[in-house]
Design a protein around this motif. Sequence first.
Motif, PDB file in Angstrom:
ATOM      1  N   TRP A  25      33.413  40.880  31.595  1.00  0.00           N
ATOM      2  CA  TRP A  25      34.532  40.357  31.252  1.00  0.00           C
ATOM      3  C   TRP A  25      34.374  38.763  31.384  1.00  0.00           C
ATOM      4  O   TRP A  25      33.098  38.397  32.209  1.00  0.00           O
ATOM      5  CB  TRP A  25      34.609  40.878  32.997  1.00  0.00           C
ATOM      6  CG  TRP A  25      36.689  40.416  32.395  1.00  0.00           C
ATOM      7  CD1 TRP A  25      37.638  40.369  32.146  1.00  0.00           C
ATOM      8  CD2 TRP A  25      36.431  39.574  33.780  1.00  0.00           C
ATOM      9  NE1 TRP A  25      38.358  40.125  32.231  1.00  0.00           N
ATOM     10  CE2 TRP A  25      38.496  39.224  32.929  1.00  0.00           C
ATOM     11  CE3 TRP A  25      36.210  38.768  34.530  1.00  0.00           C
ATOM     12  CZ2 TRP A  25      39.053  38.220  33.312  1.00  0.00           C
ATOM     13  CZ3 TRP A  25      37.162  37.783  35.010  1.00  0.00           C
ATOM     14  CH2 TRP A  25      38.336  37.182  34.974  1.00  0.00           C
ATOM     15  N   SER A  26      34.797  38.735  30.569  1.00  0.00           N
ATOM     16  CA  SER A  26      35.055  36.780  30.052  1.00  0.00           C
ATOM     17  C   SER A  26      33.679  36.170  29.748  1.00  0.00           C
ATOM     18  O   SER A  26      33.455  35.364  29.786  1.00  0.00           O
ATOM     19  CB  SER A  26      35.186  35.932  31.686  1.00  0.00           C
ATOM     20  OG  SER A  26      34.196  36.258  32.779  1.00  0.00           O
ATOM     21  N   PRO A  55      43.166  46.527  26.279  1.00  0.00           N
ATOM     22  CA  PRO A  55      43.259  47.934  26.329  1.00  0.00           C
ATOM     23  C   PRO A  55      42.298  48.715  25.277  1.00  0.00           C
ATOM     24  O   PRO A  55      41.399  48.891  25.188  1.00  0.00           O
ATOM     25  CB  PRO A  55      43.084  48.342  27.308  1.00  0.00           C
ATOM     26  CG  PRO A  55      44.064  47.596  28.395  1.00  0.00           C
ATOM     27  CD  PRO A  55      44.964  46.631  26.800  1.00  0.00           C
ATOM     28  N   GLU A  56      43.301  49.249  24.246  1.00  0.00           N
ATOM     29  CA  GLU A  56      43.507  49.902  23.234  1.00  0.00           C
ATOM     30  C   GLU A  56      42.148  49.598  21.764  1.00  0.00           C
ATOM     31  O   GLU A  56      41.659  50.240  21.877  1.00  0.00           O
ATOM     32  CB  GLU A  56      44.232  50.822  22.900  1.00  0.00           C
ATOM     33  CG  GLU A  56      45.452  51.518  23.831  1.00  0.00           C
ATOM     34  CD  GLU A  56      46.013  50.482  25.176  1.00  0.00           C
ATOM     35  OE1 GLU A  56      46.398  51.212  25.997  1.00  0.00           O
ATOM     36  OE2 GLU A  56      46.352  49.975  25.222  1.00  0.00           O
ATOM     37  N   LYS A 140      46.948  38.409  37.932  1.00  0.00           N
ATOM     38  CA  LYS A 140      48.324  37.394  38.143  1.00  0.00           C
ATOM     39  C   LYS A 140      47.651  35.610  38.409  1.00  0.00           C
ATOM     40  O   LYS A 140      47.997  34.589  37.901  1.00  0.00           O
ATOM     41  CB  LYS A 140      49.388  37.277  40.061  1.00  0.00           C
ATOM     42  CG  LYS A 140      50.111  38.442  39.499  1.00  0.00           C
ATOM     43  CD  LYS A 140      50.076  39.110  41.223  1.00  0.00           C
ATOM     44  CE  LYS A 140      51.195  40.501  41.360  1.00  0.00           C
ATOM     45  NZ  LYS A 140      51.579  39.838  42.534  1.00  0.00           N
ATOM     46  N   GLY A 141      46.100  35.682  38.447  1.00  0.00           N
ATOM     47  CA  GLY A 141      46.024  34.642  38.808  1.00  0.00           C
ATOM     48  C   GLY A 141      45.869  33.560  37.572  1.00  0.00           C
ATOM     49  O   GLY A 141      45.963  32.656  36.835  1.00  0.00           O
ATOM     50  N   ILE A 142      45.435  34.870  36.314  1.00  0.00           N
ATOM     51  CA  ILE A 142      44.908  34.435  35.543  1.00  0.00           C
ATOM     52  C   ILE A 142      46.597  33.852  34.436  1.00  0.00           C
ATOM     53  O   ILE A 142      46.373  32.713  33.132  1.00  0.00           O
ATOM     54  CB  ILE A 142      44.630  35.031  34.383  1.00  0.00           C
ATOM     55  CG1 ILE A 142      43.285  35.084  34.642  1.00  0.00           C
ATOM     56  CG2 ILE A 142      44.422  35.062  32.873  1.00  0.00           C
ATOM     57  CD1 ILE A 142      42.241  37.406  33.980  1.00  0.00           C
ATOM     58  N   LEU A 143      47.044  34.460  35.026  1.00  0.00           N
ATOM     59  CA  LEU A 143      48.718  34.037  33.885  1.00  0.00           C
ATOM     60  C   LEU A 143      49.593  32.424  35.358  1.00  0.00           C
ATOM     61  O   LEU A 143      49.591  31.574  34.310  1.00  0.00           O
ATOM     62  CB  LEU A 143      49.841  35.242  34.189  1.00  0.00           C
ATOM     63  CG  LEU A 143      49.481  36.187  33.901  1.00  0.00           C
ATOM     64  CD1 LEU A 143      50.411  37.332  34.615  1.00  0.00           C
ATOM     65  CD2 LEU A 143      49.748  35.959  32.580  1.00  0.00           C
ATOM     66  N   ARG A 144      48.769  31.870  35.793  1.00  0.00           N
ATOM     67  CA  ARG A 144      49.330  30.453  36.267  1.00  0.00           C
ATOM     68  C   ARG A 144      47.939  29.637  35.753  1.00  0.00           C
ATOM     69  O   ARG A 144      47.903  28.683  35.818  1.00  0.00           O
ATOM     70  CB  ARG A 144      49.022  31.188  37.943  1.00  0.00           C
ATOM     71  CG  ARG A 144      50.553  32.043  38.558  1.00  0.00           C
ATOM     72  CD  ARG A 144      50.131  31.663  39.930  1.00  0.00           C
ATOM     73  NE  ARG A 144      48.582  31.937  40.684  1.00  0.00           N
ATOM     74  CZ  ARG A 144      48.548  33.195  41.314  1.00  0.00           C
ATOM     75  NH1 ARG A 144      50.134  33.838  41.301  1.00  0.00           N
ATOM     76  NH2 ARG A 144      48.042  33.220  42.483  1.00  0.00           N
ATOM     77  N   ASP A 145      46.761  30.412  36.446  1.00  0.00           N
ATOM     78  CA  ASP A 145      45.143  29.295  36.008  1.00  0.00           C
ATOM     79  C   ASP A 145      44.121  29.930  35.835  1.00  0.00           C
ATOM     80  O   ASP A 145      43.609  30.284  36.904  1.00  0.00           O
ATOM     81  CB  ASP A 145      45.419  28.415  37.500  1.00  0.00           C
ATOM     82  CG  ASP A 145      43.948  27.189  36.907  1.00  0.00           C
ATOM     83  OD1 ASP A 145      43.340  27.223  35.616  1.00  0.00           O
ATOM     84  OD2 ASP A 145      44.150  26.435  37.792  1.00  0.00           O
ATOM     85  N   ARG A 146      43.857  30.661  34.368  1.00  0.00           N
ATOM     86  CA  ARG A 146      43.042  31.777  34.148  1.00  0.00           C
ATOM     87  C   ARG A 146      41.605  30.702  33.892  1.00  0.00           C
ATOM     88  O   ARG A 146      40.536  31.288  34.679  1.00  0.00           O
ATOM     89  CB  ARG A 146      43.227  31.684  32.528  1.00  0.00           C
ATOM     90  CG  ARG A 146      43.155  30.031  31.570  1.00  0.00           C
ATOM     91  CD  ARG A 146      42.827  30.731  30.231  1.00  0.00           C
ATOM     92  NE  ARG A 146      40.983  30.999  29.671  1.00  0.00           N
ATOM     93  CZ  ARG A 146      40.716  31.826  29.206  1.00  0.00           C
ATOM     94  NH1 ARG A 146      41.787  32.336  27.738  1.00  0.00           N
ATOM     95  NH2 ARG A 146      39.474  31.755  29.178  1.00  0.00           N
ATOM     96  N   LEU A 182      41.212  38.870  28.433  1.00  0.00           N
ATOM     97  CA  LEU A 182      41.039  38.588  29.822  1.00  0.00           C
ATOM     98  C   LEU A 182      41.434  39.832  30.679  1.00  0.00           C
ATOM     99  O   LEU A 182      41.434  40.478  31.619  1.00  0.00           O
ATOM    100  CB  LEU A 182      41.679  37.253  30.147  1.00  0.00           C
ATOM    101  CG  LEU A 182      40.148  36.151  29.988  1.00  0.00           C
ATOM    102  CD1 LEU A 182      40.618  34.798  30.261  1.00  0.00           C
ATOM    103  CD2 LEU A 182      38.676  36.573  30.974  1.00  0.00           C
ATOM    104  N   LEU A 183      42.790  39.328  30.428  1.00  0.00           N
ATOM    105  CA  LEU A 183      43.754  40.634  30.839  1.00  0.00           C
ATOM    106  C   LEU A 183      43.536  41.795  30.523  1.00  0.00           C
ATOM    107  O   LEU A 183      43.521  43.218  30.944  1.00  0.00           O
ATOM    108  CB  LEU A 183      45.446  40.130  30.020  1.00  0.00           C
ATOM    109  CG  LEU A 183      45.936  39.277  30.640  1.00  0.00           C
ATOM    110  CD1 LEU A 183      47.126  38.604  30.771  1.00  0.00           C
ATOM    111  CD2 LEU A 183      45.986  38.851  32.314  1.00  0.00           C
ATOM    112  N   ALA A 184      43.154  42.039  29.692  1.00  0.00           N
ATOM    113  CA  ALA A 184      43.152  43.334  27.997  1.00  0.00           C
ATOM    114  C   ALA A 184      41.962  43.835  29.082  1.00  0.00           C
ATOM    115  O   ALA A 184      41.461  45.488  29.618  1.00  0.00           O
ATOM    116  CB  ALA A 184      42.882  43.263  27.173  1.00  0.00           C
TER     117      ALA A 184
END
Length: 263
Positions: A25-26, A55-56, A140-146, A182-184
């Motif tokens: 991841w990342s 994810p799909e 939630k954190g990624i949506l604020r400050d990835r 990142l979210l996926a």
Amino acid sequence: MKASGNTSLLIKQQTSGTILWLTGWSMPDAVFDRLRMLLPHYRHIAVDYSAAGSPEEMLSLTETAVKDMLGIEGSLCRERVAHGPLLLSGWSLGGLLALRLVAKGYADGLILFGATAHFTRPKEEFDRGLADAYLRQMIKGILRDRHAVETNFRKVMFTEQEWEAGLAERLPHTGSWTTQALLAGLQLLRTENGLSQLPSIDCPVLIFHGTEDKICPYGAGLELMNQLPHAKLITLTACGHAPFWGKEAHIADEWRRWWHDHW
């Protein structure tokens, strides 16, 4: 390459084979560059899911890559002859993806780094995974400050000794994945569960796992070894979540020895 081509090249390819690399991841695929250099007799292919929107899509990209490599129906056998055995190499999230592919019979061997068949666990299984709340907090954190989330993730990846040795500072910079990817990836880590398929995986599996892994705890590596019929676990003491990083020569030696015994 056709079977009527250069015989020595064909034998070399049959002996070595192809490795399909699936990163964590990342993390950019470049983290495997030094290890690939130490395995020069293989054909190396990587799947890029750093821009996957769901994810799909991430699952589809990996499966499509394997199918494209193997060909379909009548051409599958010809491709295997030309390029030898197919090995999947997965780290963390990439390990989950690789396990799914191997369970479908797409590979001849599997190499796992800091991997698990089921990332999120209930409290009584925290020796094998993390709480789902941890991943929800990351989302939630990624949506604020990835950048802050990625930076913190990298801090947790390494032990204090590994930080002092400068291993963490050698990692490629953050930011190679899109925010949606990142979210996926986090959603996939939350939902993918391959535990029930482990006993049916009949190819040889080599597992590298650090005893101080705080992201995929060492117990997850023990679980894989115990439930996979043909698994070997290489334990790396005082090592965190990147068991190959800085140890590429040792990893390559163990890899070659293991595959020589099985092929």
